[in-house]
Design a protein around this motif. Structure first.
Motif, PDB file in Angstrom:
ATOM      1  N   ILE A  89       0.727  -1.238   0.098  1.00  0.00           N
ATOM      2  CA  ILE A  89      -0.234   0.064   0.035  1.00  0.00           C
ATOM      3  C   ILE A  89       0.922   1.288  -0.272  1.00  0.00           C
ATOM      4  CG2 ILE A  89      -1.741   1.383   0.931  1.00  0.00           C
ATOM      5  CD1 ILE A  89      -2.956  -1.744   0.205  1.00  0.00           C
ATOM      6  N   LEU A  90      -0.024   2.454  -0.678  1.00  0.00           N
ATOM      7  CA  LEU A  90       1.161   3.466  -0.874  1.00  0.00           C
ATOM      8  C   LEU A  90       1.232   4.518   0.202  1.00  0.00           C
ATOM      9  CD1 LEU A  90       1.246   3.739  -4.721  1.00  0.00           C
ATOM     10  CD2 LEU A  90       3.587   2.831  -3.333  1.00  0.00           C
ATOM     11  N   ASN A  91       1.809   4.476   0.892  1.00  0.00           N
ATOM     12  CA  ASN A  91       1.491   5.233   2.083  1.00  0.00           C
ATOM     13  C   ASN A  91       1.333   6.658   1.719  1.00  0.00           C
ATOM     14  OD1 ASN A  91       1.393   3.298   4.363  1.00  0.00           O
ATOM     15  ND2 ASN A  91       3.551   3.135   4.452  1.00  0.00           N
ATOM     16  N   GLY A  92       0.421   7.760   2.506  1.00  0.00           N
ATOM     17  CA  GLY A  92       0.834   8.817   2.049  1.00  0.00           C
ATOM     18  C   GLY A  92      -0.384   9.152   1.337  1.00  0.00           C
ATOM     19  N   LEU A  93      -1.157   7.969   0.559  1.00  0.00           N
ATOM     20  CA  LEU A  93      -1.917   8.315  -0.427  1.00  0.00           C
ATOM     21  C   LEU A  93      -3.372   7.911   0.520  1.00  0.00           C
ATOM     22  CD1 LEU A  93       0.012   7.292  -4.057  1.00  0.00           C
ATOM     23  CD2 LEU A  93      -0.880  10.005  -2.273  1.00  0.00           C
ATOM     24  N   THR A  94      -4.356   8.546  -0.323  1.00  0.00           N
ATOM     25  CA  THR A  94      -5.799   8.826   0.107  1.00  0.00           C
ATOM     26  C   THR A  94      -6.013   6.741  -0.678  1.00  0.00           C
ATOM     27  OG1 THR A  94      -6.610   9.099  -1.959  1.00  0.00           O
ATOM     28  CG2 THR A  94      -6.581  10.307  -0.013  1.00  0.00           C
ATOM     29  N   VAL A  95      -7.370   5.709  -0.085  1.00  0.00           N
ATOM     30  CA  VAL A  95      -7.697   4.790  -0.553  1.00  0.00           C
ATOM     31  C   VAL A  95      -7.864   5.391  -2.177  1.00  0.00           C
ATOM     32  CG1 VAL A  95      -9.782   3.260  -0.606  1.00  0.00           C
ATOM     33  CG2 VAL A  95      -8.696   3.747   1.678  1.00  0.00           C
ATOM     34  N   GLU A  96      -8.658   6.274  -2.436  1.00  0.00           N
ATOM     35  CA  GLU A  96      -8.884   5.645  -4.125  1.00  0.00           C
ATOM     36  C   GLU A  96      -7.977   6.471  -4.756  1.00  0.00           C
ATOM     37  OE1 GLU A  96     -12.169   9.156  -6.160  1.00  0.00           O
ATOM     38  OE2 GLU A  96     -13.114   7.262  -4.783  1.00  0.00           O
ATOM     39  N   GLU A  97      -6.892   7.194  -4.249  1.00  0.00           N
ATOM     40  CA  GLU A  97      -5.511   7.802  -5.074  1.00  0.00           C
ATOM     41  C   GLU A  97      -4.614   5.775  -5.092  1.00  0.00           C
ATOM     42  OE1 GLU A  97      -4.915  11.892  -3.333  1.00  0.00           O
ATOM     43  OE2 GLU A  97      -3.871  11.177  -2.246  1.00  0.00           O
ATOM     44  N   ASN A  98      -4.997   5.787  -3.948  1.00  0.00           N
ATOM     45  CA  ASN A  98      -4.393   4.152  -4.265  1.00  0.00           C
ATOM     46  C   ASN A  98      -4.562   3.469  -5.630  1.00  0.00           C
ATOM     47  OD1 ASN A  98      -2.063   2.570  -2.895  1.00  0.00           O
ATOM     48  ND2 ASN A  98      -2.808   4.100  -1.280  1.00  0.00           N
ATOM     49  N   LEU A  99      -6.463   3.373  -5.530  1.00  0.00           N
ATOM     50  CA  LEU A  99      -6.616   2.766  -6.558  1.00  0.00           C
ATOM     51  C   LEU A  99      -6.188   3.138  -7.484  1.00  0.00           C
ATOM     52  CD1 LEU A  99      -9.874   1.882  -4.493  1.00  0.00           C
ATOM     53  CD2 LEU A  99      -8.815   0.430  -4.812  1.00  0.00           C
ATOM     54  N   LEU A 100      -6.612   4.308  -8.120  1.00  0.00           N
ATOM     55  CA  LEU A 100      -6.374   5.337  -9.469  1.00  0.00           C
ATOM     56  C   LEU A 100      -4.708   4.760  -9.640  1.00  0.00           C
ATOM     57  CD1 LEU A 100      -7.809   8.593  -8.468  1.00  0.00           C
ATOM     58  CD2 LEU A 100      -8.538   7.689 -10.099  1.00  0.00           C
ATOM     59  N   VAL A 101      -3.941   4.891  -9.287  1.00  0.00           N
ATOM     60  CA  VAL A 101      -3.087   4.514  -9.456  1.00  0.00           C
ATOM     61  C   VAL A 101      -2.223   2.837 -10.347  1.00  0.00           C
ATOM     62  CG1 VAL A 101      -0.713   3.417  -8.418  1.00  0.00           C
ATOM     63  CG2 VAL A 101      -0.662   5.531  -7.265  1.00  0.00           C
ATOM     64  N   GLY A 102      -3.611   1.982  -9.986  1.00  0.00           N
ATOM     65  CA  GLY A 102      -3.925   0.747 -10.550  1.00  0.00           C
ATOM     66  C   GLY A 102      -4.405   1.167 -11.990  1.00  0.00           C
ATOM     67  N   ALA A 103      -4.720   2.161 -11.990  1.00  0.00           N
ATOM     68  CA  ALA A 103      -5.413   2.590 -13.609  1.00  0.00           C
ATOM     69  C   ALA A 103      -4.459   3.162 -14.247  1.00  0.00           C
ATOM     70  CB  ALA A 103      -6.667   3.072 -13.147  1.00  0.00           C
ATOM     71  N   TYR A 104      -3.006   2.696 -14.253  1.00  0.00           N
ATOM     72  CA  TYR A 104      -2.148   3.526 -15.181  1.00  0.00           C
ATOM     73  C   TYR A 104      -1.647   3.623 -16.688  1.00  0.00           C
ATOM     74  CZ  TYR A 104       1.017   0.277 -14.812  1.00  0.00           C
ATOM     75  OH  TYR A 104       1.930  -0.847 -14.351  1.00  0.00           O
ATOM     76  N   THR A 105      -2.843   2.304 -16.890  1.00  0.00           N
ATOM     77  CA  THR A 105      -2.915   2.027 -17.329  1.00  0.00           C
ATOM     78  C   THR A 105      -3.924   1.593 -19.170  1.00  0.00           C
ATOM     79  OG1 THR A 105      -3.273  -0.356 -17.128  1.00  0.00           O
ATOM     80  CG2 THR A 105      -0.729   0.107 -17.690  1.00  0.00           C
ATOM     81  N   VAL A 106      -4.900   2.077 -18.092  1.00  0.00           N
ATOM     82  CA  VAL A 106      -6.273   2.354 -19.098  1.00  0.00           C
ATOM     83  C   VAL A 106      -6.712   3.621 -19.176  1.00  0.00           C
ATOM     84  CG1 VAL A 106      -7.103  -0.020 -17.531  1.00  0.00           C
ATOM     85  CG2 VAL A 106      -7.324   2.290 -16.666  1.00  0.00           C
ATOM     86  N   PRO A 107      -7.789   3.173 -20.505  1.00  0.00           N
ATOM     87  CA  PRO A 107      -8.390   5.591 -20.935  1.00  0.00           C
ATOM     88  C   PRO A 107      -9.118   5.733 -19.173  1.00  0.00           C
ATOM     89  CG  PRO A 107      -8.234   3.224 -22.606  1.00  0.00           C
ATOM     90  CD  PRO A 107      -8.002   2.092 -21.085  1.00  0.00           C
ATOM     91  N   LYS A 108      -8.293   6.506 -19.719  1.00  0.00           N
ATOM     92  CA  LYS A 108      -9.133   7.611 -18.851  1.00  0.00           C
ATOM     93  C   LYS A 108     -10.756   7.467 -18.347  1.00  0.00           C
ATOM     94  CE  LYS A 108      -6.215  11.596 -17.218  1.00  0.00           C
ATOM     95  NZ  LYS A 108      -4.607  11.243 -17.905  1.00  0.00           N
ATOM     96  N   LYS A 109     -11.017   7.957 -19.616  1.00  0.00           N
ATOM     97  CA  LYS A 109     -12.489   7.305 -19.161  1.00  0.00           C
ATOM     98  C   LYS A 109     -13.403   5.996 -19.446  1.00  0.00           C
ATOM     99  CE  LYS A 109     -12.978   5.759 -24.191  1.00  0.00           C
ATOM    100  NZ  LYS A 109     -13.778   5.922 -25.816  1.00  0.00           N
ATOM    101  N   ARG A 110     -12.480   5.336 -18.178  1.00  0.00           N
ATOM    102  CA  ARG A 110     -12.948   3.714 -18.209  1.00  0.00           C
ATOM    103  C   ARG A 110     -12.632   3.769 -15.862  1.00  0.00           C
ATOM    104  NH1 ARG A 110     -15.797   0.908 -19.458  1.00  0.00           N
ATOM    105  NH2 ARG A 110     -14.246  -1.139 -18.545  1.00  0.00           N
ATOM    106  N   ILE A 111     -12.000   5.099 -15.993  1.00  0.00           N
ATOM    107  CA  ILE A 111     -11.788   4.963 -14.520  1.00  0.00           C
ATOM    108  C   ILE A 111     -13.186   5.154 -14.156  1.00  0.00           C
ATOM    109  CG2 ILE A 111     -10.318   6.116 -12.944  1.00  0.00           C
ATOM    110  CD1 ILE A 111      -8.002   6.432 -14.694  1.00  0.00           C
TER     111      ILE A 111
END
Length: 234
Positions: A89-111
């Motif tokens: 888990i990435l400390n210093g980030l919120t729960v949702e920010e951690n989740l968004l880190v996982g979406a770096y390979t997908v198009p923004k509109k899918r998020i």
């Protein structure tokens, strides 16, 4: 159809041979378990699929393409995502920010749709989405680790010791969610110490001992084999 085929896989750490010519298949849309005692080679094997561990020889075919020793970010971009042992888990980030880190390979509109999907599996993460991830309980952090991997829209989800250090009731919850993820069409390769619980949800399982497969079969069959469980999974 096999989405992953591993052929004659050998992994060395210096002079130690951790995986000794393993062959296994993972069918699309199934849960396949890698089980065995500590030092059996399970984590080395699953990490080789994500590219985190280098392979000496053999093949790792994903949809027919050999992905062995490719950089992990490229394998992730192809559709193989890992929820690592220890959760990372990435400390210093919120729960949702951690989740968004996982979406770096997908198009923004899918998020937004992917976030909603993860929150459907893990309502507790939605309740805590603005909370610092480091303040979550162990079970919630495990949910976050799996959710973060799902944000990348994986074809194959790799789970490395998802029940480690968790209370039995939380383990039950996590395993029920793993079944739901499979039922939604994902393929799951899971490494686990908790052999009995894992065999109950696995479509197929491989038992490793000292870098070799010593048994394999349907989870529902292996869970009834007391001599096998006592010998390798006790």
């Amino acid at each position: 159809m096999n989405i992953i085929e591993i052929k004659d896989l050998v992994i060395d750490y210096g002079i130690v041979r951790a995986v000794k010519g393993v062959n296994l298949n993972v069918k699309k849309g199934t849960i396949v378990a890698l089980l065995g005692s500590n030092g059996a080679g399970k984590t080395s094997l699953i990490r080789s699929v994500s590219g985190a561990t280098k392979v000496k020889s053999g093949e790792i075919l994903f949809n027919g393409v050999d992905i062995k020793n490719i950089e992990p970010y490229k394998i992730a971009g192809m559709g193989v995502k890992q929820s690592p042992e220890g959760r990372m888990i990435l400390n210093g980030l919120t729960v949702e920010e951690n989740l968004l880190v996982g979406a770096y390979t997908v198009p923004k509109k899918r998020i937004p749709e992917l976030l909603q999907s993860v929150y459907t599996y893990f309502p507790r993460l939605q309740e805590r989405r603005k909370q610092q991830a480091s303040t979550l309980s162990g079970g919630e952090q495990q949910m976050l680790s799996i959710g973060r991997a799902l944000m990348g829209e994986p074809e194959v989800l790799l789970l490395d010791e998802p029940s480690l250090g968790l209370a039995p009731l939380i383990v039950k919850d996590i395993f029920e969610i793993i079944i739901k993820i499979r039922d939604a069409g994902k393929t799951i390769l899971i490494v686990e110490q908790n052999a009995l619980q894992t065999l109950k949800i696995a479509d197929y399982a491989y038992i490793l001992e000292l870098g070799k497969i010593v048994s394999e079969g349907k989870g529902q069959d292996l869970v009834k084999d007391e001599s096998l469980i006592n010998a390798y999974l006790g």
